[in-house]
Write an enzyme that holds these catalytic residues in place. Structure first.
Site, short mmCIF file in Angstrom:
data_model
loop_
_atom_site.label_atom_id
_atom_site.label_comp_id
_atom_site.label_asym_id
_atom_site.label_seq_id
_atom_site.Cartn_x
_atom_site.Cartn_y
_atom_site.Cartn_z
N HIS A 193 54.70 49.67 37.89
CA HIS A 193 55.66 50.77 37.76
C HIS A 193 55.05 51.93 36.98
O HIS A 193 55.22 53.10 37.35
CB HIS A 193 56.93 50.29 37.05
CG HIS A 193 57.64 49.20 37.78
ND1 HIS A 193 58.74 48.56 37.25
CD2 HIS A 193 57.41 48.62 38.99
CE1 HIS A 193 59.16 47.63 38.12
NE2 HIS A 193 58.36 47.66 39.17
N HIS A 225 61.83 50.42 46.46
CA HIS A 225 61.12 49.75 45.38
C HIS A 225 59.85 49.08 45.89
O HIS A 225 58.84 49.04 45.18
CB HIS A 225 62.00 48.72 44.67
CG HIS A 225 61.33 48.21 43.43
ND1 HIS A 225 61.33 48.92 42.24
CD2 HIS A 225 60.57 47.11 43.21
CE1 HIS A 225 60.61 48.25 41.35
NE2 HIS A 225 60.14 47.15 41.92
N ASP A 272 56.17 49.71 44.30
CA ASP A 272 55.20 48.67 43.94
C ASP A 272 53.88 48.86 44.69
O ASP A 272 52.79 48.69 44.12
CB ASP A 272 55.77 47.28 44.27
CG ASP A 272 56.75 46.79 43.22
OD1 ASP A 272 56.82 47.38 42.12
OD2 ASP A 272 57.45 45.80 43.49
N HIS A 286 52.77 41.88 45.87
CA HIS A 286 51.72 42.18 44.91
C HIS A 286 50.39 41.52 45.26
O HIS A 286 49.32 42.11 45.07
CB HIS A 286 52.14 41.76 43.51
CG HIS A 286 53.28 42.57 42.98
ND1 HIS A 286 53.19 43.93 42.75
CD2 HIS A 286 54.55 42.23 42.65
CE1 HIS A 286 54.33 44.39 42.30
NE2 HIS A 286 55.17 43.38 42.22
#
Length: 257
Positions: A61, A216, A220, A243
């Site tokens: 973030h 979001h 990311d 991720h």
């Protein structure tokens, strides 16, 4: 300075961010480390940087906020804990506070051209990048098993409002919470820092936009790519990104610029 709870450790975390003489750096005590992508530890739930001297989780973030500010000369100093504070689950406070610290003289062109297309696939996820004149990303998600269905959205740097991405919060599902806790994750998660959905896909608090989940994921993705200190000039398609795959693609990019 940013201080608050770590979403995974549940402990108080504190970091300071300020201009560097060149490049992105992590500092702990008297030690400084660059080449952030070489410190990545594979993780499904956050981006984790680690070496023999430090561990810093949930950096994505903050990195996305720096990217949206066009800043890649910065020091992230660890003052307490092993995470970047989750704050409200989005990147908007990082962006607003850092905009006061990084004046125009610190802003630069953060885009770099890639020499050829890049494709990476892992299980049901894949990322495709095609050289282009600007940064564009489109994400495609499948949360049918969670009641949200098939989702998609896009972000074009220079066209779309950066706040639309920066305002999107971390999200999660009640059905996953106990499993995450059993793995020592999400110990600091609560309704103030996570957009939570029940098993029918209903949000348990008001969404900031109807596309907050997709946005979001874009947040990311940008933060993970920015471990390199730049974003690629590319049209990007990311199907079911996370991720782990984001970090691998981030490492790959360095061989194509």
């Amino acid at each position: 300075m940013f201080e608050g709870i770590g979403i995974h450790t549940g402990k108080t975390c504190k970091v300071m961010v300020y201009p560097s003489n060149g490049g992105l750096w992590i500092k702990k005590g008297d030690m400084l480390f660059s080449n952030l992508h070489d410190m990545i530890v594979p993780s499904e739930n956050a981006t984790v940087l680690e070496n023999d001297y430090l561990r810093l989780s949930t950096v994505e973030h903050l990195l996305c906020a720096l990217a949206m500010l066009n800043v890649n000369d910065a020091v992230i100093e660890i003052l307490d804990g092993e995470e970047v504070p989750i704050l409200d689950g989005s990147a908007i406070k990082f962006y607003k506070d850092l905009s006061d610290i990084f004046s125009k003289k610190y802003k630069k062109n953060i885009l770099r051209s890639i020499k050829q297309p890049i494709f990476y696939i892992e299980d049901e996820s894949f990322v495709y990048m095609f050289p282009y004149k600007r940064f564009e990303v489109r994400v495609y998600l499948d949360y049918t098993s969670k009641g949200l269905g098939l989702l998609s959205d896009e972000f074009i740097l220079g066209r779309d409002k950066r706040e639309s991405i920066l305002n999107a919060r971390t999200f999660g599902f009640l059905s996953d919470y106990e499993l995450l806790k059993s793995k020592g994750k999400a110990l600091g998660a609560n309704f103030d820092n996570v957009l939570v959905f029940d098993n029918k896909g209903r949000s348990l608090k008001k969404m900031r936009s109807l596309k907050e989940v997709q946005r979001h994921k874009i947040l990311d993705f940008i933060g993970d790519l920015y471990l390199n200190g730049f974003l690629p000039r590319a049209q990007i398609v990311a199907v079911k990104p996370g991720h782990k795959i984001n970090a691998k693609v981030s490492k790959m990019i360095n061989s194509f610029v």
